[in-house]
Motif scaffolding. Sequence first.
Motif, PDB file in Angstrom:
ATOM      1  N   GLN A   3       0.839  -1.200   0.000  1.00 47.56           N
ATOM      2  CA  GLN A   3       0.000   0.000   0.000  1.00 47.56           C
ATOM      3  C   GLN A   3       0.880   1.258   0.000  1.00 47.56           C
ATOM      4  OE1 GLN A   3      -3.428   0.378  -0.163  1.00 47.56           O
ATOM      5  NE2 GLN A   3      -3.503  -1.816  -0.583  1.00 47.56           N
ATOM      6  N   LEU A   4       2.031   1.205   0.665  1.00 46.34           N
ATOM      7  CA  LEU A   4       3.009   2.292   0.656  1.00 46.34           C
ATOM      8  C   LEU A   4       2.361   3.645   0.952  1.00 46.34           C
ATOM      9  CD1 LEU A   4       4.843   0.834  -2.399  1.00 46.34           C
ATOM     10  CD2 LEU A   4       6.059   1.510  -0.327  1.00 46.34           C
ATOM     11  N   LYS A   5       1.605   3.697   2.039  1.00 46.80           N
ATOM     12  CA  LYS A   5       0.817   4.894   2.344  1.00 46.80           C
ATOM     13  C   LYS A   5       1.686   6.100   2.702  1.00 46.80           C
ATOM     14  CE  LYS A   5      -3.169   2.197   3.842  1.00 46.80           C
ATOM     15  NZ  LYS A   5      -4.091   1.872   4.941  1.00 46.80           N
ATOM     16  N   LYS A   6       2.709   5.884   3.521  1.00 47.19           N
ATOM     17  CA  LYS A   6       3.539   7.013   3.943  1.00 47.19           C
ATOM     18  C   LYS A   6       4.228   7.663   2.746  1.00 47.19           C
ATOM     19  CE  LYS A   6       7.343   8.268   7.059  1.00 47.19           C
ATOM     20  NZ  LYS A   6       8.304   7.760   8.089  1.00 47.19           N
ATOM     21  N   ALA A   7       4.888   6.858   1.939  1.00 44.51           N
ATOM     22  CA  ALA A   7       5.575   7.390   0.762  1.00 44.51           C
ATOM     23  C   ALA A   7       4.572   7.940  -0.247  1.00 44.51           C
ATOM     24  CB  ALA A   7       6.425   6.298   0.120  1.00 44.51           C
ATOM     25  N   LEU A 269      -4.630   4.482  -2.190  1.00 49.22           N
ATOM     26  CA  LEU A 269      -4.315   5.848  -2.600  1.00 49.22           C
ATOM     27  C   LEU A 269      -4.481   6.039  -4.107  1.00 49.22           C
ATOM     28  CD1 LEU A 269      -3.562   8.555  -1.529  1.00 49.22           C
ATOM     29  CD2 LEU A 269      -1.148   7.903  -1.561  1.00 49.22           C
ATOM     30  N   GLU A 270      -4.194   5.013  -4.879  1.00 51.08           N
ATOM     31  CA  GLU A 270      -4.427   5.101  -6.325  1.00 51.08           C
ATOM     32  C   GLU A 270      -5.918   5.271  -6.620  1.00 51.08           C
ATOM     33  OE1 GLU A 270      -1.608   2.357  -8.796  1.00 51.08           O
ATOM     34  OE2 GLU A 270      -1.759   1.501  -6.783  1.00 51.08           O
ATOM     35  N   LEU A 271      -6.757   4.510  -5.937  1.00 50.98           N
ATOM     36  CA  LEU A 271      -8.205   4.655  -6.117  1.00 50.98           C
ATOM     37  C   LEU A 271      -8.671   6.041  -5.701  1.00 50.98           C
ATOM     38  CD1 LEU A 271      -9.421   1.183  -4.763  1.00 50.98           C
ATOM     39  CD2 LEU A 271      -9.332   1.919  -7.155  1.00 50.98           C
ATOM     40  N   ASP A 272      -8.097   6.539  -4.624  1.00 55.02           N
ATOM     41  CA  ASP A 272      -8.424   7.869  -4.121  1.00 55.02           C
ATOM     42  C   ASP A 272      -8.115   8.939  -5.169  1.00 55.02           C
ATOM     43  OD1 ASP A 272      -8.960   9.666  -1.666  1.00 55.02           O
ATOM     44  OD2 ASP A 272      -6.989  10.346  -2.312  1.00 55.02           O
ATOM     45  N   ILE A 273      -6.959   8.837  -5.786  1.00 58.01           N
ATOM     46  CA  ILE A 273      -6.534   9.803  -6.805  1.00 58.01           C
ATOM     47  C   ILE A 273      -7.454   9.741  -8.022  1.00 58.01           C
ATOM     48  CG2 ILE A 273      -4.709  10.319  -8.476  1.00 58.01           C
ATOM     49  CD1 ILE A 273      -2.703   9.381  -6.288  1.00 58.01           C
ATOM     50  N   ILE A 274      -7.734   8.533  -8.489  1.00 60.29           N
ATOM     51  CA  ILE A 274      -8.579   8.363  -9.675  1.00 60.29           C
ATOM     52  C   ILE A 274      -9.962   8.966  -9.451  1.00 60.29           C
ATOM     53  CG2 ILE A 274      -9.743   6.650 -11.127  1.00 60.29           C
ATOM     54  CD1 ILE A 274      -7.246   4.823 -10.581  1.00 60.29           C
ATOM     55  N   PRO A 309      -7.526   7.529   2.329  1.00 60.61           N
ATOM     56  CA  PRO A 309      -7.075   6.310   2.977  1.00 60.61           C
ATOM     57  C   PRO A 309      -6.394   6.616   4.295  1.00 60.61           C
ATOM     58  CG  PRO A 309      -6.467   6.300   0.664  1.00 60.61           C
ATOM     59  CD  PRO A 309      -6.992   7.664   0.966  1.00 60.61           C
ATOM     60  N   SER A 310      -6.691   5.813   5.301  1.00 61.70           N
ATOM     61  CA  SER A 310      -6.078   6.033   6.609  1.00 61.70           C
ATOM     62  C   SER A 310      -4.911   5.093   6.813  1.00 61.70           C
ATOM     63  CB  SER A 310      -7.120   5.796   7.691  1.00 61.70           C
ATOM     64  OG  SER A 310      -7.654   4.491   7.581  1.00 61.70           O
TER      65      SER A 310
END
Length: 310
Positions: A3-7, A269-274, A309-310
Amino acid sequence: MLQLKKAGLKALDNLRSAGLFPSSWQSMEELEAKTDYFLSLFLDERFRVSRELSGVSFLTELLDRVMRTSESEHMDDRKLSEREKLELVRALDRQNQMLRLYPRYVEMLLSIIEETDQGKQQEIRILELASGSGGLSLALAEEARRKNLPLSIVASDIVPIFIEEGNRQAEEKKLPVTFRLINAFEMPEFSSGSFDLMVLSQSIHHFTPGQLAIMIAQSAKQTKTAFVGIDGYRSMLLAGGVPLMATMQGIASFTLDGFISARKFYSELELDIIAEIATGKRNHAITSPWPLSILTVRFDGIKPDVCQPS
């Protein structure tokens, strides 16, 4: 992992600060191009940020890059006969029933349907995109009938034999589901607000970021309540688990498709951006009840509790 949320959040913030986040679009072609381009920028910037963070972040980023693929599933091969495609879709239906995924999907969708109905007993209209032979639509219609919820469903796909098979099953079970041949990127000119809910289940990963953005944008025009996209959670565990479960169907191409699909799942995060590029708003939520990622985009003014995303 993966998921690599921080980066990812740092990379997205960098791109926003540089004024690179798409602010608007004028056509579906432009939306598709801008979404694909920005997601590519995002992944490159996330790689750079992960390298700066070093350690586990960078190792995870490298692993994610190795896992990613743009390879198409066997199911999407244009050279594959319709009968062979139907065999693969039936295998997916059997797997979903074995894992009891349809009841989970139905429960999620019914919560929105019941909220929309609010005891008015008005017909709720649903459009399912890329429905295959309609396992989810049929299961949803059966449960709605059991609960005495009035609804009608249009299930759609681009493979004619799926439409024939779905309509046959709906007629046998006497369910209010109609299967139609519809291209999700070139939908008929339904009148504004023709549907209360638009659903895309277990096939988000079959589409590019730009294609998914188009479906969300079209949904915003033709749907009154929400777009709901359901898919697998991007993780190493599912990268191994999905093909492992697929082997139980005894079809080699289905097992291979499972391996390819798990490598193509989008991160939260990809879904969030889209979704944000498609709507120009923060009217969406991404939730991840294991092993799923669920994107819900609201069009009825109800703001989701979680828009990031949290």
